[in-house]
Design a protein around this motif. Structure first.
Motif, PDB file in Angstrom:
ATOM      1  N   ALA A   1       0.812  -1.214   0.000  1.00 13.84           N
ATOM      2  CA  ALA A   1       0.000   0.000   0.000  1.00 13.84           C
ATOM      3  C   ALA A   1       0.847   1.267   0.000  1.00 13.84           C
ATOM      4  CB  ALA A   1      -0.933  -0.009   1.207  1.00 13.84           C
ATOM      5  N   ASP A   2       2.051   1.195   0.609  1.00 16.66           N
ATOM      6  CA  ASP A   2       2.904   2.385   0.666  1.00 16.66           C
ATOM      7  C   ASP A   2       3.785   2.541  -0.571  1.00 16.66           C
ATOM      8  OD1 ASP A   2       4.743   0.386   0.987  1.00 16.66           O
ATOM      9  OD2 ASP A   2       5.459   1.014   2.954  1.00 16.66           O
ATOM     10  N   GLY A   3       3.574   1.675  -1.579  1.00 17.70           N
ATOM     11  CA  GLY A   3       4.314   1.785  -2.829  1.00 17.70           C
ATOM     12  C   GLY A   3       5.595   0.980  -2.889  1.00 17.70           C
ATOM     13  N   THR A   4       6.008   0.364  -1.782  1.00 15.52           N
ATOM     14  CA  THR A   4       7.226  -0.442  -1.770  1.00 15.52           C
ATOM     15  C   THR A   4       6.911  -1.857  -2.249  1.00 15.52           C
ATOM     16  OG1 THR A   4       6.876  -1.012   0.564  1.00 15.52           O
ATOM     17  CG2 THR A   4       8.276   0.895   0.088  1.00 15.52           C
ATOM     18  N   ILE A   5       7.973  -2.571  -2.673  1.00 16.79           N
ATOM     19  CA  ILE A   5       7.801  -3.925  -3.196  1.00 16.79           C
ATOM     20  C   ILE A   5       7.554  -4.915  -2.055  1.00 16.79           C
ATOM     21  CG2 ILE A   5       8.913  -5.756  -4.526  1.00 16.79           C
ATOM     22  CD1 ILE A   5       8.142  -3.256  -6.100  1.00 16.79           C
ATOM     23  N   ALA A   6       6.597  -5.826  -2.260  1.00 12.17           N
ATOM     24  CA  ALA A   6       6.240  -6.817  -1.246  1.00 12.17           C
ATOM     25  C   ALA A   6       7.261  -7.943  -1.243  1.00 12.17           C
ATOM     26  CB  ALA A   6       4.834  -7.353  -1.498  1.00 12.17           C
ATOM     27  N   LEU A   7       8.440  -7.631  -0.747  1.00 12.72           N
ATOM     28  CA  LEU A   7       9.527  -8.604  -0.706  1.00 12.72           C
ATOM     29  C   LEU A   7      10.463  -8.274   0.446  1.00 12.72           C
ATOM     30  CD1 LEU A   7      11.398 -10.844  -1.984  1.00 12.72           C
ATOM     31  CD2 LEU A   7      12.484  -8.978  -3.245  1.00 12.72           C
ATOM     32  N   TYR A   8      10.780  -9.296   1.235  1.00 13.90           N
ATOM     33  CA  TYR A   8      11.844  -9.201   2.236  1.00 13.90           C
ATOM     34  C   TYR A   8      12.978 -10.094   1.760  1.00 13.90           C
ATOM     35  CZ  TYR A   8      14.584 -11.280   5.961  1.00 13.90           C
ATOM     36  OH  TYR A   8      15.629 -11.783   6.689  1.00 13.90           O
TER      37      TYR A   8
ATOM     38  N   LEU B   1       7.131 -10.595   8.365  1.00 11.04           N
ATOM     39  CA  LEU B   1       5.741 -10.469   7.930  1.00 11.04           C
ATOM     40  C   LEU B   1       5.437  -9.039   7.496  1.00 11.04           C
ATOM     41  CD1 LEU B   1       3.918 -12.619  10.646  1.00 11.04           C
ATOM     42  CD2 LEU B   1       3.919 -13.088   8.194  1.00 11.04           C
ATOM     43  N   ARG B   2       5.924  -8.080   8.272  1.00 13.09           N
ATOM     44  CA  ARG B   2       5.660  -6.677   7.978  1.00 13.09           C
ATOM     45  C   ARG B   2       6.401  -6.219   6.722  1.00 13.09           C
ATOM     46  NH1 ARG B   2       8.141  -1.945   8.793  1.00 13.09           N
ATOM     47  NH2 ARG B   2       9.872  -2.913   9.924  1.00 13.09           N
ATOM     48  N   LEU B   3       7.684  -6.553   6.623  1.00 12.88           N
ATOM     49  CA  LEU B   3       8.495  -6.075   5.510  1.00 12.88           C
ATOM     50  C   LEU B   3       8.095  -6.715   4.180  1.00 12.88           C
ATOM     51  CD1 LEU B   3      12.024  -6.013   7.181  1.00 12.88           C
ATOM     52  CD2 LEU B   3      10.567  -4.056   6.653  1.00 12.88           C
ATOM     53  N   SER B   4       7.639  -7.949   4.236  1.00 11.81           N
ATOM     54  CA  SER B   4       7.298  -8.673   3.008  1.00 11.81           C
ATOM     55  C   SER B   4       5.858  -8.432   2.566  1.00 11.81           C
ATOM     56  CB  SER B   4       7.514 -10.172   3.204  1.00 11.81           C
ATOM     57  OG  SER B   4       6.652 -10.669   4.221  1.00 11.81           O
ATOM     58  N   GLY B   5       5.072  -7.787   3.427  1.00 11.44           N
ATOM     59  CA  GLY B   5       3.663  -7.591   3.092  1.00 11.44           C
ATOM     60  C   GLY B   5       2.812  -8.798   3.407  1.00 11.44           C
ATOM     61  N   LEU B   6       3.368  -9.780   4.131  1.00  7.81           N
ATOM     62  CA  LEU B   6       2.619 -10.980   4.493  1.00  7.81           C
ATOM     63  C   LEU B   6       1.880 -10.832   5.818  1.00  7.81           C
ATOM     64  CD1 LEU B   6       4.560 -12.146   2.288  1.00  7.81           C
ATOM     65  CD2 LEU B   6       4.563 -14.274   3.575  1.00  7.81           C
ATOM     66  N   ASP B   7       1.840  -9.626   6.366  1.00  9.64           N
ATOM     67  CA  ASP B   7       1.228  -9.427   7.687  1.00  9.64           C
ATOM     68  C   ASP B   7      -0.290  -9.269   7.579  1.00  9.64           C
ATOM     69  OD1 ASP B   7       1.554  -7.058   6.307  1.00  9.64           O
ATOM     70  OD2 ASP B   7       2.028  -5.860   8.084  1.00  9.64           O
TER      71      ASP B   7
ATOM     72  N   VAL C   1      17.217 -17.882  10.564  1.00 13.61           N
ATOM     73  CA  VAL C   1      17.383 -16.615   9.853  1.00 13.61           C
ATOM     74  C   VAL C   1      16.619 -16.727   8.535  1.00 13.61           C
ATOM     75  CG1 VAL C   1      18.992 -15.049   8.734  1.00 13.61           C
ATOM     76  CG2 VAL C   1      19.620 -16.140  10.894  1.00 13.61           C
ATOM     77  N   TRP C   2      15.642 -15.857   8.364  1.00 10.29           N
ATOM     78  CA  TRP C   2      14.795 -15.923   7.172  1.00 10.29           C
ATOM     79  C   TRP C   2      15.543 -15.363   5.967  1.00 10.29           C
ATOM     80  CZ3 TRP C   2      11.302 -19.150   8.446  1.00 10.29           C
ATOM     81  CH2 TRP C   2      10.845 -19.194   9.760  1.00 10.29           C
ATOM     82  N   GLU C   3      15.529 -16.122   4.878  1.00 13.35           N
ATOM     83  CA  GLU C   3      16.247 -15.735   3.674  1.00 13.35           C
ATOM     84  C   GLU C   3      15.423 -14.783   2.812  1.00 13.35           C
ATOM     85  OE1 GLU C   3      19.143 -15.469   0.746  1.00 13.35           O
ATOM     86  OE2 GLU C   3      19.262 -16.237   2.789  1.00 13.35           O
ATOM     87  N   SER C   4      14.186 -15.158   2.529  1.00 14.48           N
ATOM     88  CA  SER C   4      13.344 -14.310   1.689  1.00 14.48           C
ATOM     89  C   SER C   4      11.883 -14.636   1.931  1.00 14.48           C
ATOM     90  CB  SER C   4      13.684 -14.493   0.200  1.00 14.48           C
ATOM     91  OG  SER C   4      13.397 -15.822  -0.210  1.00 14.48           O
ATOM     92  N   ALA C   5      11.025 -13.689   1.604  1.00 12.85           N
ATOM     93  CA  ALA C   5       9.578 -13.888   1.702  1.00 12.85           C
ATOM     94  C   ALA C   5       8.917 -12.834   0.838  1.00 12.85           C
ATOM     95  CB  ALA C   5       9.099 -13.774   3.145  1.00 12.85           C
ATOM     96  N   GLY C   6       7.833 -13.194   0.190  1.00 10.30           N
ATOM     97  CA  GLY C   6       7.181 -12.219  -0.660  1.00 10.30           C
ATOM     98  C   GLY C   6       5.822 -12.676  -1.142  1.00 10.30           C
ATOM     99  N   LEU C   7       5.166 -11.787  -1.891  1.00  7.10           N
ATOM    100  CA  LEU C   7       3.811 -11.991  -2.384  1.00  7.10           C
ATOM    101  C   LEU C   7       3.775 -12.019  -3.899  1.00  7.10           C
ATOM    102  CD1 LEU C   7       1.745  -9.423  -0.263  1.00  7.10           C
ATOM    103  CD2 LEU C   7       1.859 -11.884   0.081  1.00  7.10           C
ATOM    104  N   LEU C   8       2.850 -12.794  -4.434  1.00  6.13           N
ATOM    105  CA  LEU C   8       2.547 -12.797  -5.856  1.00  6.13           C
ATOM    106  C   LEU C   8       1.039 -12.723  -6.025  1.00  6.13           C
ATOM    107  CD1 LEU C   8       4.901 -15.684  -7.018  1.00  6.13           C
ATOM    108  CD2 LEU C   8       5.222 -13.270  -7.541  1.00  6.13           C
TER     109      LEU C   8
END
Length: 401
Positions: free
Chosen positions: A80-87, A111-117, A180-187
């Protein structure tokens, strides 16, 4: 008092701009010459090395034909803030997304950084009939609880597996809560999500020869649309960019999946035992890949493997023959690039085939998808795994010839 000759200053500024443009062009051409990137259309290029391997980007040019912009075609969702949904724990996708160098163990932060929250709820499936709102008792819709966006139509027994459960599943799988989480994101607007961790021990292919290091990852892919399962894949693969080189090897399990039902959580707990064979998988993977790396092949051998994977009928139409010729040409290009790095071996041939399937083969996107999202989804779901497995088995035959 200092007097500035504006004509001279303008000429000097123009000279500096031209010099900068030349350096940019030279640096870009140098990357092509070193085999780091290659042109796939007049304005589109593909990364061939590094963390961003396989990524496609567009180069824009001004009226003078000079590079004035590079845009990555990442295919990820935007928050929503225009940033990419990816950590990510390290820069990828040309630095897009929310990067924490070295990663973090904090699930809430990822969860917050990747948009999965957000959570997923099911709501009644309603329809309008003769001015009356009715409910379809055997169907429900999945929706995001943060935005109310519809994700899919599901059966009445469907029970969402929440994004947080994907993180907790991986923690239980490896038996550690300081992962340690490597990556997370949305499609696709949250219809599909991915989470990955890196296993501690790297895999070495042909330690005494090419000494190629492959990093093993475990990834969870979850589907909230009703069209897929909750899946875990143990693989030498990095979801956001690299080739998905997961091959079926003897005495090892690489994929586990469960449907979204009320008993799914209990079944997820059984996955740790099933996927415990992952250590055997990577041992076997390294052995088989080393055998390929030590097997020299001729271009004719490579073309025979291609013919086995994509046979051409004698009565094929001209259109089919042209498509086949283009495929062979593209595979030859990738094979040459791989052969320069690891030698003209069965290992290079295998990497050429996986690279072609993941990043070059025509991929027809759906109406609501870009080509990049279609490719990302195919990679996540293993759409080409059977072809890759067939190539792996066929190339292994050459090691015993």
């Amino acid at each position: 008092m200092t007097i500035t000759d504006v004509n001279t200053e303008f000429a000097n500024e123009k000279t500096r701009q031209l010099a900068t443009a030349r350096r940019r062009e030279q640096a870009f051409q140098a990357r092509i010459d070193r085999g780091e990137i290659r042109m796939i259309s007049p304005d589109r290029y593909q990364v061939l090395t590094g963390w961003d391997r396989g990524e496609v980007f567009t180069v824009s040019r001004n009226a003078q034909g000079e590079i004035d912009g590079i845009v990555a075609q990442h295919g990820l969702d935007t928050r929503a803030d225009g940033t990419i949904a990816l950590y990510a724990s390290s820069p990828a996708w040309h630095g897009l997304g929310q990067i924490i160098p070295g990663g973090t163990t904090d699930i809430d932060e990822v969860l917050r950084l990747s948009g999965l929250d957000f959570e997923v709820a099911t709501v009644p499936a309603l329809y309008l009939w003769n001015g009356e709102v009715r409910e379809h008792a055997d169907q429900r819709h999945t929706v995001r609880t943060d935005t109310g966006a519809a994700l899919g139509a599901v059966g009445g027994r469907y029970t969402p597996i929440q994004n947080r459960q994907g993180f907790e599943f991986l923690q239980e799988l490896v038996g550690r809560y300081d992962v340690v989480w490597e990556s997370a994101g949305l499609l696709r607007g949250g219809k599909r999500v991915f989470i990955s961790i890196r296993l501690p021990e790297a895999v070495t292919v042909d330690a005494d020869g090419i000494n190629d290091i492959v990093v093993p990852y475990v990834a969870v892919m979850n589907d909230h649309s009703g069209n897929g399962q909750f899946q875990c894949v143990v693989t030498p693969w990095r979801p956001v960019c690299a080739n998905t080189e997961r091959f079926a090897v003897r005495d090892a399990v690489t994929r586990w999946a469960v449907r979204h039902t009320a008993g799914a959580t209990d079944q997820i707990k059984e996955a740790r035992r099933t996927l415990g064979l992952s250590v055997h998988y990577f041992d076997r993977f390294a052995a088989e890949e080393t055998a390929l790396a030590r097997t020299d092949i001729a271009v004719a051998d490579f073309h025979q493997v291609i013919a086995d994977l994509w046979p051409l009928d004698d009565d094929a139409t001209d259109r089919t023959r042209n498509s086949h010729a283009k495929r062979v040409g593209a595979l030859d290009d990738v094979f040459r690039t791989e052969a320069e790095r690891v030698g003209r071996t069965a290992y290079a041939a295998e990497r050429a085939i996986t690279g072609y399937l993941d990043h070059i083969a025509p991929r027809r996107p759906g109406k609501t998808m870009t080509e990049e999202i279609a490719r990302a989804t195919a990679v996540l779901e293993g759409a080409d795994d059977e072809t890759k497995n067939k190539a792996h088995r066929r190339l292994l035959q050459l090691t015993r010839a």
